[in-house]
Design a protein around this motif. Structure first.
Motif, PDB file in Angstrom:
ATOM      1  N   LEU A   1      -4.318  -5.966  -2.194  1.00 14.32           N
ATOM      2  CA  LEU A   1      -4.490  -5.107  -1.023  1.00 14.32           C
ATOM      3  C   LEU A   1      -3.861  -5.785   0.185  1.00 14.32           C
ATOM      4  CD1 LEU A   1      -5.955  -2.811   0.679  1.00 14.32           C
ATOM      5  CD2 LEU A   1      -7.884  -4.387   0.799  1.00 14.32           C
ATOM      6  N   PHE A   2      -3.124  -4.991   0.977  1.00 13.81           N
ATOM      7  CA  PHE A   2      -2.540  -5.486   2.220  1.00 13.81           C
ATOM      8  C   PHE A   2      -2.946  -4.566   3.369  1.00 13.81           C
ATOM      9  CE2 PHE A   2       0.205  -7.243  -1.004  1.00 13.81           C
ATOM     10  CZ  PHE A   2       0.633  -8.468  -0.512  1.00 13.81           C
ATOM     11  N   LEU A   3      -3.358  -5.161   4.464  1.00 15.10           N
ATOM     12  CA  LEU A   3      -3.608  -4.389   5.676  1.00 15.10           C
ATOM     13  C   LEU A   3      -2.294  -4.130   6.402  1.00 15.10           C
ATOM     14  CD1 LEU A   3      -6.798  -6.187   7.066  1.00 15.10           C
ATOM     15  CD2 LEU A   3      -6.678  -4.057   5.763  1.00 15.10           C
ATOM     16  N   SER A   4      -2.326  -3.104   7.260  1.00 17.15           N
ATOM     17  CA  SER A   4      -1.128  -2.709   8.000  1.00 17.15           C
ATOM     18  C   SER A   4      -1.504  -2.383   9.436  1.00 17.15           C
ATOM     19  CB  SER A   4      -0.476  -1.474   7.353  1.00 17.15           C
ATOM     20  OG  SER A   4      -0.261  -1.661   5.968  1.00 17.15           O
ATOM     21  N   GLU A   5      -0.477  -2.223  10.261  1.00 12.02           N
ATOM     22  CA  GLU A   5      -0.672  -1.784  11.643  1.00 12.02           C
ATOM     23  C   GLU A   5       0.560  -0.990  12.066  1.00 12.02           C
ATOM     24  OE1 GLU A   5      -1.101  -5.413  13.810  1.00 12.02           O
ATOM     25  OE2 GLU A   5       1.036  -5.904  13.722  1.00 12.02           O
ATOM     26  N   LEU A   6       0.407  -0.133  13.071  1.00  7.45           N
ATOM     27  CA  LEU A   6       1.563   0.587  13.582  1.00  7.45           C
ATOM     28  C   LEU A   6       2.569  -0.390  14.171  1.00  7.45           C
ATOM     29  CD1 LEU A   6       0.312   3.786  15.459  1.00  7.45           C
ATOM     30  CD2 LEU A   6       1.193   3.583  13.146  1.00  7.45           C
ATOM     31  N   LYS A   7       3.847  -0.162  13.860  1.00 13.31           N
ATOM     32  CA  LYS A   7       4.883  -1.034  14.415  1.00 13.31           C
ATOM     33  C   LYS A   7       4.997  -0.826  15.917  1.00 13.31           C
ATOM     34  CE  LYS A   7       9.380  -2.819  13.044  1.00 13.31           C
ATOM     35  NZ  LYS A   7      10.512  -2.661  12.087  1.00 13.31           N
ATOM     36  N   ASP A   8       4.937   0.431  16.336  1.00 19.79           N
ATOM     37  CA  ASP A   8       4.925   0.778  17.761  1.00 19.79           C
ATOM     38  C   ASP A   8       3.859   1.835  17.944  1.00 19.79           C
ATOM     39  OD1 ASP A   8       7.349  -0.716  18.708  1.00 19.79           O
ATOM     40  OD2 ASP A   8       8.322   0.564  17.224  1.00 19.79           O
ATOM     41  N   GLY A   9       2.814   1.503  18.631  1.00 17.71           N
ATOM     42  CA  GLY A   9       1.757   2.494  18.811  1.00 17.71           C
ATOM     43  C   GLY A   9       0.626   1.938  19.643  1.00 17.71           C
ATOM     44  N   GLU A  10       0.444   2.480  20.816  1.00 22.10           N
ATOM     45  CA  GLU A  10      -0.568   1.982  21.743  1.00 22.10           C
ATOM     46  C   GLU A  10      -1.989   2.231  21.242  1.00 22.10           C
ATOM     47  OE1 GLU A  10      -0.054   0.354  24.772  1.00 22.10           O
ATOM     48  OE2 GLU A  10       2.026   0.234  24.121  1.00 22.10           O
TER      49      GLU A  10
ATOM     50  N   ASP B   1       0.017 -11.721   5.681  1.00 21.66           N
ATOM     51  CA  ASP B   1      -1.046 -12.720   5.508  1.00 21.66           C
ATOM     52  C   ASP B   1      -2.432 -12.095   5.383  1.00 21.66           C
ATOM     53  OD1 ASP B   1      -1.471 -11.945   8.105  1.00 21.66           O
ATOM     54  OD2 ASP B   1      -1.124 -13.910   9.006  1.00 21.66           O
ATOM     55  N   SER B   2      -2.479 -10.769   5.281  1.00 25.63           N
ATOM     56  CA  SER B   2      -3.766 -10.092   5.051  1.00 25.63           C
ATOM     57  C   SER B   2      -4.037  -9.844   3.573  1.00 25.63           C
ATOM     58  CB  SER B   2      -3.789  -8.751   5.797  1.00 25.63           C
ATOM     59  OG  SER B   2      -2.939  -7.806   5.164  1.00 25.63           O
ATOM     60  N   LYS B   3      -3.179 -10.300   2.692  1.00 24.37           N
ATOM     61  CA  LYS B   3      -3.294 -10.023   1.253  1.00 24.37           C
ATOM     62  C   LYS B   3      -4.681 -10.389   0.721  1.00 24.37           C
ATOM     63  CE  LYS B   3      -1.174 -11.246  -3.202  1.00 24.37           C
ATOM     64  NZ  LYS B   3      -2.296 -11.963  -3.795  1.00 24.37           N
ATOM     65  N   ARG B   4      -5.264  -9.457  -0.006  1.00 26.82           N
ATOM     66  CA  ARG B   4      -6.565  -9.664  -0.647  1.00 26.82           C
ATOM     67  C   ARG B   4      -6.484  -9.338  -2.124  1.00 26.82           C
ATOM     68  NH1 ARG B   4      -7.264 -10.661   4.632  1.00 26.82           N
ATOM     69  NH2 ARG B   4      -9.410 -11.134   5.231  1.00 26.82           N
ATOM     70  N   THR B   5      -7.304 -10.034  -2.895  1.00 28.36           N
ATOM     71  CA  THR B   5      -7.519  -9.706  -4.299  1.00 28.36           C
ATOM     72  C   THR B   5      -8.790  -8.880  -4.385  1.00 28.36           C
ATOM     73  OG1 THR B   5      -6.467 -11.741  -5.068  1.00 28.36           O
ATOM     74  CG2 THR B   5      -7.990 -10.639  -6.590  1.00 28.36           C
ATOM     75  N   ILE B   6      -8.712  -7.719  -5.013  1.00 27.11           N
ATOM     76  CA  ILE B   6      -9.881  -6.862  -5.169  1.00 27.11           C
ATOM     77  C   ILE B   6     -10.551  -7.234  -6.491  1.00 27.11           C
ATOM     78  CG2 ILE B   6     -10.708  -4.485  -5.296  1.00 27.11           C
ATOM     79  CD1 ILE B   6      -8.116  -3.638  -3.887  1.00 27.11           C
ATOM     80  N   PRO B   7     -11.806  -7.674  -6.467  1.00 27.48           N
ATOM     81  CA  PRO B   7     -12.446  -8.195  -7.688  1.00 27.48           C
ATOM     82  C   PRO B   7     -12.489  -7.208  -8.835  1.00 27.48           C
ATOM     83  CG  PRO B   7     -13.789  -8.661  -5.745  1.00 27.48           C
ATOM     84  CD  PRO B   7     -12.705  -7.743  -5.305  1.00 27.48           C
ATOM     85  N   PHE B   8     -12.605  -5.914  -8.518  1.00 24.97           N
ATOM     86  CA  PHE B   8     -12.779  -4.928  -9.585  1.00 24.97           C
ATOM     87  C   PHE B   8     -11.536  -4.077  -9.810  1.00 24.97           C
ATOM     88  CE2 PHE B   8     -15.587  -4.451  -5.894  1.00 24.97           C
ATOM     89  CZ  PHE B   8     -14.842  -3.564  -5.113  1.00 24.97           C
ATOM     90  N   GLU B   9     -10.369  -4.516  -9.313  1.00 24.73           N
ATOM     91  CA  GLU B   9      -9.100  -3.842  -9.611  1.00 24.73           C
ATOM     92  C   GLU B   9      -8.109  -4.902 -10.057  1.00 24.73           C
ATOM     93  OE1 GLU B   9      -7.498  -0.490  -7.641  1.00 24.73           O
ATOM     94  OE2 GLU B   9      -9.138  -0.436  -6.167  1.00 24.73           O
ATOM     95  N   LYS B  10      -7.876  -4.962 -11.328  1.00 23.76           N
ATOM     96  CA  LYS B  10      -7.043  -6.008 -11.905  1.00 23.76           C
ATOM     97  C   LYS B  10      -5.594  -5.891 -11.434  1.00 23.76           C
ATOM     98  CE  LYS B  10      -5.829  -8.146 -16.338  1.00 23.76           C
ATOM     99  NZ  LYS B  10      -5.952  -8.076 -17.815  1.00 23.76           N
ATOM    100  N   ASN B  11      -5.097  -6.998 -10.895  1.00 22.63           N
ATOM    101  CA  ASN B  11      -3.676  -7.127 -10.545  1.00 22.63           C
ATOM    102  C   ASN B  11      -3.203  -6.046  -9.575  1.00 22.63           C
ATOM    103  OD1 ASN B  11      -1.501  -8.846 -10.798  1.00 22.63           O
ATOM    104  ND2 ASN B  11      -0.526  -7.665 -12.426  1.00 22.63           N
ATOM    105  N   THR B  12      -4.084  -5.649  -8.648  1.00 23.89           N
ATOM    106  CA  THR B  12      -3.709  -4.671  -7.617  1.00 23.89           C
ATOM    107  C   THR B  12      -4.087  -5.237  -6.254  1.00 23.89           C
ATOM    108  OG1 THR B  12      -4.178  -2.866  -9.171  1.00 23.89           O
ATOM    109  CG2 THR B  12      -3.929  -2.268  -6.847  1.00 23.89           C
TER     110      THR B  12
END
Length: 462
Positions: A106-115, A93-104
């Motif tokens: 962006l998704f944010l991520s996080e460590l699956k296990d990591g303090e 649900d972090s998906k973003r559209t980058i205005p100056f990169e056509k059809n690319t």
């Protein structure tokens, strides 16, 4: 809102996406990432993907931390672990559209296990709040300088005699914003397209200084928006042959650059809890404020994480020097803003523009949570300026990053919230940061308090 993985896959396939961008935030708040082929991305939606954990084992200059061997057992990564890949989870649900990169997308991520993952550090606080019957809302506002420079030119000039985007002390200037309306409109449009819409954008006092207020949201979303704004504001500026810096204080001539945090709480039915039915501060808001006063000193390394952060926190420069509070008082550490139940909030004025949004929000809401849990009463509010007040040691802003790091390392409150591994790893990283400052023997010219080392280290990346 949870996003269905099948919907994401279908949308990418239908739009003919060939590559996506994935990114994860490191300890310093720097967004690290890469392009990934859509086939690999689709496979990674369920299982995650591998990312070298060195991003939590080096500083903002990509220098590997060198910790004491005796400390290694509690540290997340380092030479002693061999820097393996860690599994990284994609935040659909972090998906973003980058205005100056056509059809690319962006998704944010996080460590699956990591303090030590900053996003996970914040989520841990939000879970504690939810278990107590609350959820938070927040909004961050940033001041930043713009220059008619490039990453190459600022270094060629040794960060001296830089060309400001605009001259003069034009705070809240319609002249400036209207003359340069094309750029302002691009910034506003980028915020809307990338889902970090700005509530306000204006010039601040100083040559080329802007302030952007990001709209309020649930806390985790607010942090995502802040880290994306900082990164892509720099990207947009450089694409326009400009440079934006979010250093806490880049020049002795001007006030530092803030990253103020506006915060409030709701119950699980989405009812605001900071305001009494008849108006005024509720007991919950009072206790939250008391927690901020008591624990922000111990958590200061998360709010002011660089050696440069402490250059901003000085007398008479629109930044606080103590943990005082007041109603509509911009000289205190915490400004209470009264209003309707939905707008009543606390502004944490300690944070600078250089703070990692996830960690600064985690520190703010953790302190407030402890205040509610322990029913802490705040001091009396301050009327007038708070700079000349004589405050107790435990209400004073630490004077250096080293002092903050050592306070954080010793903090039992921090360990009760985040656990030993994060506290040990993060405090060690901040001690390292301070030692790099000392070891590089920064040279100060007459009248200077900002070293060339700090400018080289923080001006562009932080």
């Amino acid at each position: 809102m949870e996003v269905d993985s099948q919907e994401t896959k279908l949308a990418l396939q239908q739009n003919g996406v060939e590559y996506v961008k994935v990114a994860i935030t490191d300890i310093d708040g720097v967004l690290r990432g890469k392009y990934m082929h859509v086939d690999k991305f689709l496979k990674s939606i369920e299982s995650g993907y591998g990312f070298c954990d060195v991003i939590f084992g080096w500083d903002s200059s990509d220098e590997l931390y060198e910790f004491k061997v005796s400390d290694e057992q509690n540290l997340f990564t380092g030479w002693h672990t061999g820097f393996p890949d860690q599994t990284v989870k994609i935040i659909l649900d972090s998906k973003r559209t980058i205005p100056f990169e056509k059809n690319t997308p962006l998704f944010l991520s996080e460590l699956k296990d990591g303090e030590v993952c900053p996003r996970s550090v914040l989520k841990k606080v939000l879970r504690l709040l939810r278990e107590s019957g609350f959820k938070g809302k927040s909004a961050l506002e940033y001041e930043f300088f713009l220059f008619n420079e490039s990453p190459i030119s600022v270094r060629d000039k040794g960060f001296k005699n830089l060309s400001y985007f605009t001259p003069g002390m034009f705070g809240y200037s319609l002249l400036r914003s209207s003359t340069h309306s094309d750029l302002y409109q691009e910034i506003l449009k980028m915020g809307s397209v990338m889902n970090f819409p700005l509530e306000g954008l204006h010039t601040e006092t100083g040559p080329g200084v802007l302030e952007a207020a990001i709209g309020v949201d649930q806390v985790l979303n607010s942090a995502d928006k802040a880290v994306l704004f900082k990164t892509f504001m720099k990207v947009l500026a450089q694409r326009k042959n400009l440079m934006a810096t979010f250093m806490a204080k880049w020049s002795e001539k001007y006030p530092g650059q803030s990253g103020h945090i506006h915060c409030s709480l709701l119950d699980l039915e989405n009812k605001p809890v900071f305001c009494n039915d008849g108006g005024g501060m509720s007991e919950l808001m009072t206790n939250f404020l008391g927690g901020l006063q008591k624990y922000s000193r111990e958590f200061m390394a998360m709010i002011a994480p660089t050696t440069n952060s402490y250059k901003r926190l000085c007398v008479g420069a629109w930044a606080p020097i103590n943990m005082t509070w007041g109603k509509e008082n911009r000289t205190t550490g915490f400004r209470v803003i009264e209003g309707t139940p939905g707008s009543q909030r606390i502004e944490n004025r300690l944070a600078g523009a250089d703070a990692n949004p996830y960690l600064a929000l985690a520190a703010t809401f953790a302190a407030g949570f402890l205040g509610i849990k322990e029913k802490i009463q705040p001091t009396d509010p301050i009327s007038g300026e708070a700079y000349t007040l004589k405050t107790e040691e435990n209400y004073r802003v630490p004077s250096t990053l080293l002092e903050s790091a050592e306070l954080f390392k010793k903090s039992q409150a921090a360990r009760s919230i985040w656990g030993d591994q994060f506290v040990d790893h993060f405090s060690a990283s901040r001690i390292w940061e301070y030692e790099q400052f000392l070891n590089n023997k920064p040279l100060f010219e007459k009248g200077q308090t900002i070293s060339s080392w700090e400018l080289e280290r923080y001006f562009e990346i932080i």
